[in-house]
Design a protein around this motif. Sequence first.
Motif, PDB file in Angstrom:
ATOM      1  N   THR A  87     -18.910  -9.843   5.754  1.00 19.44           N
ATOM      2  CA  THR A  87     -17.612 -10.113   6.377  1.00 19.44           C
ATOM      3  C   THR A  87     -17.796 -10.368   7.873  1.00 19.44           C
ATOM      4  O   THR A  87     -18.493  -9.624   8.550  1.00 19.44           O
ATOM      5  N   GLU A  88     -17.153 -11.421   8.356  1.00 15.27           N
ATOM      6  CA  GLU A  88     -17.255 -11.742   9.777  1.00 15.27           C
ATOM      7  C   GLU A  88     -16.407 -10.787  10.614  1.00 15.27           C
ATOM      8  O   GLU A  88     -15.375 -10.284  10.156  1.00 15.27           O
ATOM      9  N   VAL A  89     -16.857 -10.548  11.831  1.00 11.56           N
ATOM     10  CA  VAL A  89     -16.173  -9.631  12.748  1.00 11.56           C
ATOM     11  C   VAL A  89     -14.728 -10.073  12.975  1.00 11.56           C
ATOM     12  O   VAL A  89     -13.824  -9.234  13.008  1.00 11.56           O
ATOM     13  N   SER A  90     -14.497 -11.380  13.111  1.00 12.67           N
ATOM     14  CA  SER A  90     -13.133 -11.873  13.338  1.00 12.67           C
ATOM     15  C   SER A  90     -12.221 -11.544  12.159  1.00 12.67           C
ATOM     16  O   SER A  90     -11.044 -11.235  12.343  1.00 12.67           O
ATOM     17  N   GLU A  91     -12.767 -11.574  10.950  1.00 11.11           N
ATOM     18  CA  GLU A  91     -11.979 -11.221   9.767  1.00 11.11           C
ATOM     19  C   GLU A  91     -11.636  -9.729   9.768  1.00 11.11           C
ATOM     20  O   GLU A  91     -10.532  -9.331   9.386  1.00 11.11           O
ATOM     21  N   CYS A  92     -12.581  -8.901  10.228  1.00  8.51           N
ATOM     22  CA  CYS A  92     -12.311  -7.464  10.340  1.00  8.51           C
ATOM     23  C   CYS A  92     -11.166  -7.214  11.313  1.00  8.51           C
ATOM     24  O   CYS A  92     -10.263  -6.418  11.029  1.00  8.51           O
ATOM     25  N   MET A  93     -11.209  -7.893  12.457  1.00  6.05           N
ATOM     26  CA  MET A  93     -10.150  -7.732  13.456  1.00  6.05           C
ATOM     27  C   MET A  93      -8.799  -8.142  12.875  1.00  6.05           C
ATOM     28  O   MET A  93      -7.800  -7.441  13.065  1.00  6.05           O
ATOM     29  N   ALA A  94      -8.771  -9.247  12.158  1.00  5.59           N
ATOM     30  CA  ALA A  94      -7.526  -9.703  11.546  1.00  5.59           C
ATOM     31  C   ALA A  94      -7.005  -8.693  10.525  1.00  5.59           C
ATOM     32  O   ALA A  94      -5.808  -8.381  10.494  1.00  5.59           O
ATOM     33  N   LEU A  95      -7.894  -8.166   9.701  1.00  4.81           N
ATOM     34  CA  LEU A  95      -7.509  -7.154   8.698  1.00  4.81           C
ATOM     35  C   LEU A  95      -6.955  -5.901   9.356  1.00  4.81           C
ATOM     36  O   LEU A  95      -5.929  -5.367   8.937  1.00  4.81           O
ATOM     37  N   MET A  96      -7.646  -5.427  10.375  1.00 10.80           N
ATOM     38  CA  MET A  96      -7.222  -4.206  11.059  1.00 10.80           C
ATOM     39  C   MET A  96      -5.866  -4.403  11.733  1.00 10.80           C
ATOM     40  O   MET A  96      -5.029  -3.500  11.710  1.00 10.80           O
ATOM     41  N   THR A  97      -5.667  -5.566  12.297  1.00  5.91           N
ATOM     42  CA  THR A  97      -4.388  -5.860  12.951  1.00  5.91           C
ATOM     43  C   THR A  97      -3.268  -5.961  11.929  1.00  5.91           C
ATOM     44  O   THR A  97      -2.206  -5.354  12.088  1.00  5.91           O
ATOM     45  N   GLU A  98      -3.513  -6.706  10.866  1.00  4.01           N
ATOM     46  CA  GLU A  98      -2.491  -6.914   9.835  1.00  4.01           C
ATOM     47  C   GLU A  98      -2.113  -5.614   9.129  1.00  4.01           C
ATOM     48  O   GLU A  98      -0.946  -5.329   8.912  1.00  4.01           O
ATOM     49  N   LYS A  99      -3.109  -4.816   8.787  1.00  2.04           N
ATOM     50  CA  LYS A  99      -2.878  -3.576   8.030  1.00  2.04           C
ATOM     51  C   LYS A  99      -2.598  -2.368   8.925  1.00  2.04           C
ATOM     52  O   LYS A  99      -2.299  -1.293   8.415  1.00  2.04           O
ATOM     53  N   ARG A 100      -2.748  -2.554  10.245  1.00  6.82           N
ATOM     54  CA  ARG A 100      -2.538  -1.479  11.215  1.00  6.82           C
ATOM     55  C   ARG A 100      -3.431  -0.280  10.917  1.00  6.82           C
ATOM     56  O   ARG A 100      -2.976   0.862  10.823  1.00  6.82           O
ATOM     57  N   ILE A 101      -4.737  -0.575  10.767  1.00  8.99           N
ATOM     58  CA  ILE A 101      -5.727   0.462  10.487  1.00  8.99           C
ATOM     59  C   ILE A 101      -6.825   0.404  11.541  1.00  8.99           C
ATOM     60  O   ILE A 101      -6.963  -0.588  12.250  1.00  8.99           O
ATOM     61  N   ARG A 102      -7.598   1.485  11.629  1.00  9.17           N
ATOM     62  CA  ARG A 102      -8.638   1.566  12.645  1.00  9.17           C
ATOM     63  C   ARG A 102     -10.043   1.739  12.087  1.00  9.17           C
ATOM     64  O   ARG A 102     -11.010   1.763  12.835  1.00  9.17           O
TER      65      ARG A 102
END
Length: 143
Positions: A87-102
């Motif tokens: 998984t690309e880092v940018s995809e992780c950032m998008a997931l964390m932002t969308e799901k509001r998780i850390r």
Amino acid sequence: MKTVQDILEQKGRLVHTIDAGKTVLDAIGELANKGIGALVVVRDGKPVGLFSERDYTCKVILTGKRSENTPVGDVMTRELVVVGPETEVSECMALMTEKRIRHLPVLDHGELMGLVSIGDIVKDIISEQQVVIEQLERYVYYS
């Protein structure tokens, strides 16, 4: 763009876990002793959830549950959002932002191989941006 695998190679693959049957008090002790914000909750060695400081405040303190006798499995976040090593880092950032998780557990063929936090992701993005800035400065200077 870098991948989760790249981050894990830099930070290591150590993942702090706790059994779903342990108490919230045990979990809070682990968080404090390790200086971390979340534990992957396991049952029979397999990840089944995540227990974080947010779970403690929202599902234990605010509801009046007792840390000494509440199992972690009763208050953990059950909807595990996971990523793979590719998984690309940018995809992780998008997931964390969308799901509001850390925190994102990293699974490879169902096996827990790491955990990346929002801090890991931000650190990597800032590092990448610094490299781009330096390259642009060199380009402008030598042009």
